[in-house]
Design a protein around this motif. Structure first.
Motif, mmCIF file in Angstrom:
data_model
loop_
_atom_site.group_PDB
_atom_site.id
_atom_site.type_symbol
_atom_site.label_atom_id
_atom_site.label_comp_id
_atom_site.label_asym_id
_atom_site.label_seq_id
_atom_site.Cartn_x
_atom_site.Cartn_y
_atom_site.Cartn_z
ATOM 1 N N ALA A 134 6.673 -3.034 5.013
ATOM 2 C CA ALA A 134 6.274 -4.246 4.291
ATOM 3 C C ALA A 134 7.338 -4.640 3.285
ATOM 4 O O ALA A 134 8.339 -3.941 3.128
ATOM 5 N N SER A 135 7.087 -5.782 2.620
ATOM 6 C CA SER A 135 8.085 -6.301 1.670
ATOM 7 C C SER A 135 9.410 -6.508 2.398
ATOM 8 O O SER A 135 10.473 -6.077 1.960
ATOM 9 N N PHE A 164 6.932 -0.496 0.728
ATOM 10 C CA PHE A 164 7.515 -1.782 0.320
ATOM 11 C C PHE A 164 9.043 -1.678 0.303
ATOM 12 O O PHE A 164 9.651 -1.340 -0.721
ATOM 13 N N THR A 220 5.445 -5.996 8.850
ATOM 14 C CA THR A 220 4.713 -7.200 8.466
ATOM 15 C C THR A 220 5.715 -8.165 7.842
ATOM 16 O O THR A 220 6.377 -7.853 6.861
ATOM 17 N N ARG A 237 11.080 -4.223 -2.201
ATOM 18 C CA ARG A 237 10.969 -3.956 -3.636
ATOM 19 C C ARG A 237 11.781 -2.715 -4.040
ATOM 20 O O ARG A 237 12.238 -2.626 -5.178
ATOM 21 N N LYS A 296 -7.454 -3.139 2.860
ATOM 22 C CA LYS A 296 -6.206 -2.743 2.200
ATOM 23 C C LYS A 296 -6.539 -2.151 0.835
ATOM 24 O O LYS A 296 -7.327 -2.719 0.067
ATOM 25 N N LEU A 325 -0.892 -13.287 -2.172
ATOM 26 C CA LEU A 325 -0.823 -14.245 -1.069
ATOM 27 C C LEU A 325 -2.097 -15.073 -0.981
ATOM 28 O O LEU A 325 -2.063 -16.269 -0.692
ATOM 29 N N ASN A 359 -2.510 -10.052 0.731
ATOM 30 C CA ASN A 359 -2.672 -9.292 -0.513
ATOM 31 C C ASN A 359 -3.149 -10.279 -1.571
ATOM 32 O O ASN A 359 -3.151 -11.492 -1.324
ATOM 33 N N ASP A 371 2.974 -11.688 7.403
ATOM 34 C CA ASP A 371 2.584 -11.366 6.027
ATOM 35 C C ASP A 371 2.361 -12.654 5.258
ATOM 36 O O ASP A 371 3.263 -13.145 4.572
ATOM 37 N N ARG A 406 12.429 -8.653 3.722
ATOM 38 C CA ARG A 406 13.172 -9.767 3.107
ATOM 39 C C ARG A 406 14.035 -10.551 4.103
ATOM 40 O O ARG A 406 14.386 -11.706 3.804
ATOM 41 N N THR A 411 -1.230 -9.477 7.565
ATOM 42 C CA THR A 411 -1.516 -8.788 6.306
ATOM 43 C C THR A 411 -1.598 -9.823 5.196
ATOM 44 O O THR A 411 -0.828 -10.793 5.171
HETATM 45 O O1 G3P Z 1 2.149 -6.954 2.117
HETATM 46 C C1 G3P Z 1 3.019 -6.568 1.068
HETATM 47 C C2 G3P Z 1 4.037 -7.626 0.873
HETATM 48 O O2 G3P Z 1 3.399 -8.881 0.871
HETATM 49 C C3 G3P Z 1 4.824 -7.489 -0.400
HETATM 50 O O3 G3P Z 1 5.971 -8.264 -0.249
HETATM 51 O O4 G3P Z 1 7.833 -9.708 -1.002
HETATM 52 O O5 G3P Z 1 5.840 -9.291 -2.517
HETATM 53 O O6 G3P Z 1 7.510 -7.464 -2.056
HETATM 54 P P1 G3P Z 1 6.815 -8.713 -1.519
#
Ligand code: G3P
Length: 231
Positions: free
Chosen positions: A164-165, A129, A184, A132, A83, A31, A28, A6, A167, A26
């Motif tokens: 995703a997301s 996610f 990811t 989050r 996406k 990123l 976004n 990611d 940690r 991935t």
């Molecule tokens: O692809 C989704 C991911 O990048 C979000 O991660 O850490 O921003 O919640 P985050």
């Protein structure tokens, strides 16, 4: 379980590609912006580094613009996955892109019923996610578990759960135990998946023990044996 990385950082992707465990990428808008914002050039370069799905996110409020952007993004490389945010317009766009045979990754998913909606629209991947949800004091992994159960109830749904997301390594393990198809993983988390103190100490012990072996040259020994015995 597939491991996607990611990130849009090309150096991180090059370093992770060498590990031989990366199945896709991935990105976004955050990123991409973090790397300077050369969106198309970055996506094209990523597609040359990793032979697997590469998610490139549309940025628009209406389905028509999302579809227009998505159709163009899909032409950058066969591995590009469009996406799309899990908004109502995003679901409309997902259904249209899916009908065109364009792979989609529906993102910003925060509850299981959203995952059912995305699957019904033909999403290739759904991105819940986890981190989050944890960040606001709820159980992100329970969401993954519910999605796995939900999709298992309807085998005709072909959408893959892309956790995703992420940690920390426990998120990767828990997502795998829950049965997510993909995780990811940010570079810093993926970099931690290899290590355990007992692995390091045990390897140091083996190396020290080998110092006591008369002929330590494995390559030389095996090569000599093969010269005499290889069929
Ligand atoms: O692809 C989704 C991911 O990048 C979000 O991660 O850490 O921003 O919640 P985050």
């Amino acid at each position: 379980m597939k491991f996607f990385i990611d990130t849009a950082n090309l150096d991180e992707i090059r370093r992770a590609a060498r590990w031989g465990i990366v199945d896709g990428v991935t990105t976004n808008p955050s990123l991409i912006a973090k790397e300077g914002g050369d969106f198309v050039g970055t996506i094209a370069e990523i597609c040359s580094l990793i032979d697997g799905p590469v998610s490139a996110e549309v940025v628009a409020e209406d389905a028509e613009t999302m579809v227009k952007q998505g159709k163009l993004l899909a032409r950058i490389h066969d591995n590009v996955v469009v996406k799309v945010p899990l908004t109502k317009e995003g679901i409309v766009a997902t259904a249209q892109l899916s009908a065109l045979g364009i792979k989609t990754n529906v993102t910003l998913c925060f509850q299981p019923i959203q995952a059912l909606v995305a699957a019904k629209a033909g999403a290739t991947y759904i991105s819940p996610f986890v981190g989050r949800i944890d960040d606001v004091g709820r159980d992100g992994m329970m969401m993954i578990e519910d999605m796995v159960q939900l999709y298992a109830n309807y085998p005709e749904l072909e959408t893959e759960i892309l956790a995703a997301s992420i940690r920390h390594p426990q998120h990767v393990l828990q997502a795998a135990l829950a049965g997510a198809h993909v995780a990811t993983i940010p570079f810093n988390v993926m970099n931690k998946l290899f290590a355990h103190p007992l692995t390091d100490s045990g390897n140091a012990q083996f190396t020290a023990a080998w110092e006591g072996v008369p002929n330590k040259d494995i390559v030389g020994q095996v090569s000599a044996w093969l010269d005499k015995n290889e069929r």
